[in-house]
Design a protein around this motif. Structure first.
Motif: not given
Length: 468
Positions: A319-331, A391-394, A410-415
């Motif tokens: 699932q696409e999520r928003v991570g560090l520095n607002r960059r999207k990644f697949s969780m 969280e998801r981009p939506y 989003h200033h740090v890596r999600p956990g």
């Protein structure tokens, strides 16, 4: 009442630290060479070990002075003191080993050194913790007080007074306020100390009363008065502290920076902006996630078989999520819901008795076993073991408009887990409360806090009553 001189306390701290270091030497020497519990092929004379212990003690005290280890601690947290102690003694050990290498004293037992440093840190931390707790106890009883005068009886000064009363263990007592425009009513005097006079009477008040600190809590328009007030305080030998009228915009622990030769307040100071802190956290993530993958691999295999046997579709759900520095990644997660038709996007919250869940998936979500594949996200650097949940981009686009400071996370890596989750804010809980906890974590990060969150998560168990 006995009022202790701060310089004397600093000297006392350094003396006790030095004594702890020498006691550590005796304990390590006895355990390694005299107890018979550890094997050794021979040892240098005890005088050589004693000499280097004295040298190390001197290095540690000098290093502590240079990094302000012996400054006043009344307002400081013990966790900050522990981190500084570790930094001081690791630096001192490096200096000691460098000197020993330079003078070719390389025959010191490594086992002895490990015991020596371990005893050293343990003894110093224990006595400092005991002393800090004892001082808190006596301050609550009214001993060793520091007296405070607040300049400004407006909302800012009153808020500071109310906050200070919530921390009696700090040992501060407000003797009153100074204000040009306000006096308290009889009803307000039941809640606050009296207004002793106008701001211009500060010098007279400082001569008449025993005051340790003056707190400036004036509105912005009173800025021209600051220079004179600070000058009067310095002349009287009283410390002056300023509460900015815009403190609501500042982090819990503001950081002063220097930019183009001008002092500036960093509105959002983040410990993980420092390269050293990022490196420590990343190394911890790699070690912990690797260990977790190895330990849980049999469980992950059983979960994968269970998913394959109970429903159609892939084992892993991306699932696409928003991570560090607002960059999207697949969780990555173990799939717990029925496979969506191609082209359909899931933008809904999971609800109780959600028909999209599989029976086995409901069990996975309730026990948090569906989160295990995220350790692979940690290994690849997209996530951290501890951090704000992604969280998801939506929903990010929705919450950034509705929830103040939402994007700070989003200033740090999600956990995989976080400070909010460790405090029970999991699943269907308040987004505002979660963000408040996330921001606290971001501004107060330490590796000790990460370890505490992990332990708290494990001790509370992985069953989540709010997960559907």
């Amino acid at each position: 009442m006995i009022r202790k001189n701060q310089r004397f306390l600093a000297q006392l701290y350094s003396l006790v630290d030095f004594l702890c270091i020498q006691i550590s030497f005796l304990l390590a020497w006895w355990l390694k060479f005299k107890s018979g519990w550890m094997d050794f092929d021979g040892a240098l004379p005890v005088e050589i070990y004693a000499f280097w212990s004295l040298v190390y003690g001197a290095i540690a005290i000098v290093t502590g002075v240079l990094v302000s280890l012996y400054t006043p601690k009344r307002k400081k947290r013990f966790s900050d003191e522990v981190l500084k102690l570790i930094q001081v003694h690791m630096t001192s050990l490096f200096v000691l080993l460098s000197i020993m290498f330079f003078v070719k004293q390389v025959d010191i037992s490594r086992d002895y050194l490990a015991l020596y440093i371990s005893f050293d840190l343990l003894l110093i931390m224990l006595y400092r913790y005991f002393l800090k707790q004892s001082l808190k106890h006596f301050r609550k009883k009214g001993f060793n007080k520091q007296f405070v005068l607040i300049i400004g009886a407006g909302s800012l000064g009153c808020k500071f007074y109310e906050n200070l009363r919530q921390y009696p263990e700090l040992g501060y007592e407000v003797i009153g306020f100074l204000d040009d425009h306000r006096t308290f009513t009889p009803e307000e005097l039941k809640q606050y100390k009296p207004v002793l006079g106008a701001v211009d009477e500060l010098e007279k008040i400082l001569r008449k009363k025993m005051i340790d600190e003056v707190v400036l809590a004036l509105p912005l328009y009173a800025h021209p008065k600051y220079a004179k007030i600070i000058s009067i305080c310095e002349k009287a030998g009283v410390r002056a502290l300023i509460i900015p009228d815009f403190f609501d915009f500042l982090p819990a622990r503001p950081y002063f920076d220097n930019f183009a030769g001008m002092p500036m307040i960093n509105v959002r100071d983040i410990p993980l902006d420092l390269t050293g802190n990022r490196l420590v956290k990343r190394m911890f993530d790699i070690v912990f996630s690797s260990f977790a993958i190895i330990v849980t691999s049999p469980i992950m295999l059983l979960v994968a078989i269970g998913i394959k046997l109970t429903s159609k579709g892939p084992i892993i759900f991306k699932q696409e999520r928003v991570g560090l520095n607002r960059r999207k990644f697949s969780m990555y997660k173990f799939r717990s819901m029925k496979d969506l038709p191609e082209g359909v996007t899931d933008t809904g919250w999971t609800t109780e008795n959600d028909p999209r869940r599989t029976k086995f998936g409901a069990f996975l979500r309730k026990t948090s076993l569906d989160e295990l594949p995220q350790f692979f996200n940690v290994l690849t650097g997209q996530m951290s073991v501890v951090g704000p949940r992604p969280e998801r981009p939506y929903f990010v686009e929705q919450f950034r408009e509705e929830v103040p400071k939402y994007m700070v996370k989003h200033h740090v890596r999600p956990g995989i887990t976080g400070y909010a989750q460790a405090n029970g804010l999991r699943g269907d809980t308040s987004i505002e409360d979660r963000i408040e906890h996330d921001i606290f974590y971001i501004e107060n990060w330490s590796i000790l806090l990460d370890i505490k969150i992990i332990f708290k998560t494990v001790l509370q168990g992985f069953v989540n009553k709010n997960a559907y």
